[in-house]
Design a protein around this motif. Structure first.
Motif, mmCIF file in Angstrom:
data_model
loop_
_atom_site.group_PDB
_atom_site.id
_atom_site.type_symbol
_atom_site.label_atom_id
_atom_site.label_comp_id
_atom_site.label_asym_id
_atom_site.label_seq_id
_atom_site.Cartn_x
_atom_site.Cartn_y
_atom_site.Cartn_z
ATOM 1 N N TYR A 290 125.816 -45.102 -59.633
ATOM 2 C CA TYR A 290 126.445 -45.102 -60.955
ATOM 3 C C TYR A 290 127.803 -44.409 -60.889
ATOM 4 O O TYR A 290 127.970 -43.395 -60.207
ATOM 5 N N ASN A 291 128.778 -45.001 -61.602
ATOM 6 C CA ASN A 291 130.130 -44.449 -61.749
ATOM 7 C C ASN A 291 130.945 -44.474 -60.451
ATOM 8 O O ASN A 291 131.994 -43.840 -60.375
ATOM 9 N N THR A 292 130.482 -45.203 -59.440
ATOM 10 C CA THR A 292 131.264 -45.338 -58.213
ATOM 11 C C THR A 292 132.431 -46.288 -58.446
ATOM 12 O O THR A 292 132.243 -47.407 -58.938
ATOM 13 N N SER B 114 131.342 -55.694 -53.238
ATOM 14 C CA SER B 114 131.894 -55.826 -54.588
ATOM 15 C C SER B 114 132.889 -56.973 -54.623
ATOM 16 O O SER B 114 133.809 -57.024 -53.803
ATOM 17 N N PRO B 115 132.730 -57.900 -55.567
ATOM 18 C CA PRO B 115 133.683 -59.014 -55.653
ATOM 19 C C PRO B 115 134.956 -58.671 -56.423
ATOM 20 O O PRO B 115 135.899 -59.468 -56.436
ATOM 21 N N VAL B 116 134.986 -57.482 -57.073
ATOM 22 C CA VAL B 116 136.134 -57.123 -57.913
ATOM 23 C C VAL B 116 136.425 -55.639 -57.749
ATOM 24 O O VAL B 116 135.614 -54.877 -57.216
ATOM 25 N N ASN B 117 137.594 -55.251 -58.228
ATOM 26 C CA ASN B 117 137.909 -53.830 -58.380
ATOM 27 C C ASN B 117 137.309 -53.357 -59.708
ATOM 28 O O ASN B 117 137.467 -54.013 -60.736
ATOM 29 N N LEU C 263 134.247 -50.375 -61.695
ATOM 30 C CA LEU C 263 133.385 -49.198 -61.748
ATOM 31 C C LEU C 263 131.942 -49.660 -61.871
ATOM 32 O O LEU C 263 131.623 -50.530 -62.684
ATOM 33 N N VAL C 264 131.062 -49.066 -61.069
ATOM 34 C CA VAL C 264 129.640 -49.403 -61.131
ATOM 35 C C VAL C 264 129.050 -48.767 -62.389
ATOM 36 O O VAL C 264 129.049 -47.544 -62.537
ATOM 37 N N LEU D 229 125.792 -53.758 -61.680
ATOM 38 C CA LEU D 229 126.719 -54.267 -62.691
ATOM 39 C C LEU D 229 128.023 -53.506 -62.515
ATOM 40 O O LEU D 229 128.038 -52.272 -62.529
ATOM 41 N N ILE D 230 129.108 -54.254 -62.360
ATOM 42 C CA ILE D 230 130.413 -53.640 -62.116
ATOM 43 C C ILE D 230 131.359 -54.049 -63.238
ATOM 44 O O ILE D 230 131.567 -55.247 -63.477
ATOM 45 N N ALA D 231 131.888 -53.062 -63.938
ATOM 46 C CA ALA D 231 132.893 -53.297 -64.979
ATOM 47 C C ALA D 231 134.259 -53.351 -64.316
ATOM 48 O O ALA D 231 134.621 -52.448 -63.553
ATOM 49 N N THR D 232 135.002 -54.409 -64.607
ATOM 50 C CA THR D 232 136.272 -54.604 -63.908
ATOM 51 C C THR D 232 137.310 -53.549 -64.257
ATOM 52 O O THR D 232 138.050 -53.097 -63.397
ATOM 53 N N ASP D 233 137.385 -53.163 -65.554
ATOM 54 C CA ASP D 233 138.407 -52.191 -65.956
ATOM 55 C C ASP D 233 137.923 -51.482 -67.215
ATOM 56 O O ASP D 233 138.009 -52.029 -68.315
ATOM 57 N N VAL D 234 137.416 -50.259 -67.060
ATOM 58 C CA VAL D 234 136.881 -49.531 -68.215
ATOM 59 C C VAL D 234 137.980 -48.882 -69.051
ATOM 60 O O VAL D 234 137.684 -48.258 -70.065
#
Length: 397
Positions: free
Chosen positions: A93-95, A202-205, A207-208, A230-235
């Protein structure tokens, strides 16, 4: 001398007239006291103190209220394309991750063995091709010689035909070997792809925001790809997905400003813009709503995915208009005749004066006055208090 029994003095009684005057005097005193109390009570009830509010100039905004959820603009589901045991985790988480960064590793031994088998099979088929190519060269030479001898009648036609058939068979065998090698190459490529899939990247830049796997867990991708991360692309850029009732959706348009609050920061107002009004309806218990997406900047990272937002979407706004509180339009002094049309009561020289007005936009707190003899600073009456101190509610027109 005539004697009296007992020798006592006879009893004296007051005259009837004196008793009558005493009764009349008591009645007069009670009457005067009652009249005084009535006069005092009526004077108290007649004292009125008006509650006023100032006419102001400012903004009037009409808004649609809705609730929604804060989410990243884009969330990517990272799954496993092959089955196996999670050997090691590199993300949590949060990586913060980059494109191509390894987040987990599936035990690769089974897939490495498949690659090794395909490499060996390709080597065997390549050797067979080399052997058959040598046989083809010999068959070619034999066929050419026998065809020449047959033309010179040195050998029989049957011998020449056998040499030709052997030559053609070796040609076909070489073609078959070459096709087999191509099949081996395709199988080897697939095995190498599966081996690469044992590294979950990871397919994108981004945050986990979620991790749904642990070391040692077996993932099976035979029927459905399991979700690992689940990876958020840009928080730093978030969106609020709101549900707007069908009665209000007609007023909402792309580009409308929106304000919202979240439970974690109740005193802070966040500002956003309507990015999309989606045409897909959602029906829950016969209530139809539409999803409206509000984009919001989250540079300070205070908004978290999943927060509940109370949203107000401003559909109509006017600035610099004369406005009065809504209570002013609802108040009428006691005993005043009901009028036609909208009006407010203005306190002038201590007395209420009715002022007809034309109203405009109403935001449920203030109402715009488009015409009427009102100026900023005028005191409009919104209620009154009697002398007893009890507030009289503003009657409805």
């Amino acid at each position: 001398m005539n004697g009296q029994a007992g020798g006592g003095v006879p009893e004296l009684k007051p005259p009837n007239r004196l008793r009558t005057w005493r009764v009349l005097g008591g009645v007069v005193i009670l009457l005067v006291a009652g009249l005084g109390f009535a006069w005092w009570h009526m004077s108290r009830q007649g004292t009125v103190r008006y509650l006023t509010a100032e006419v102001s100039r400012g903004a009037i905004a009409r808004a649609v209220t809705a609730t929604g959820t804060v989410n990243p603009n884009l969330t990517v589901i990272v799954g496993a394309a092959v089955s196996g045991i999670i050997q090691q985790l590199y993300c949590d988480y949060n990586t913060v991750v980059k494109v191509g960064q390894i987040c987990a590793k599936i035990d690769p031994r089974t897939y490495q063995a498949a690659v090794d088998q395909d490499v060996a099979k390709q080597a065997v088929d390549s050797a067979n091709l080399a052997k058959d190519q040598a046989n083809l060269r010999y068959a070619t030479v034999t066929n050419q010689r026998d065809q020449k001898l047959q033309r010179e009648d040195s050998i029989s036609a049957d011998t020449a035909d056998a040499a030709k058939a052997a030559f053609e068979a070796e040609q076909a065998q070489v073609v078959l070997d070459q096709a087999q090698i191509q099949l081996d190459q395709a199988s080897l490529a697939a095995a190498r792809v599966n081996l690469e899939y044992t590294s979950i990247v990871s397919p994108v830049n981004g945050l986990v925001v979620s991790r749904d796997v642990t070391e040692g867990q077996t993932v099976a991708s035979s029927f459905q790809t399991p979700t690992l991360f689940l990876i958020a692309t840009d928080v730093t850029k978030m969106q609020v997905d709101t549900n707007v009732a069908e009665g209000d959706i007609g007023a909402v348009q792309d580009g409308d400003p929106a304000d919202f609050t979240v439970l974690a920061f109740p005193s802070r107002v966040f500002h956003g813009v309507v990015a999309q009004v989606r045409q897909s309806p959602q029906t829950v218990q016969n209530v139809v709503t539409y999803d409206v997406v509000v984009n919001v900047d989250n540079t300070d990272l205070v908004l978290k995915p999943g927060m509940t937002a109370s949203v107000q979407i401003v559909t109509t706004q006017r600035t610099g208009v004369i406005r009065v509180p809504d209570q002013a339009l609802q108040y009428t002094p006691a005993g005043a005749a009901a009028g036609t049309g909208a009006r407010v009561w203005v306190l002038r020289t201590g007395n209420p004066v009715a002022v007809p007005v034309t109203t405009g936009l109403d935001d449920d707190v203030n109402t715009e006055i488009t015409s009427g003899a009102l100026q900023p600073g005028d005191q409009v009456i919104i209620g009154d208090q009697r002398g007893s101190g009890v507030q009289t509610p503003a009657p409805q027109q």
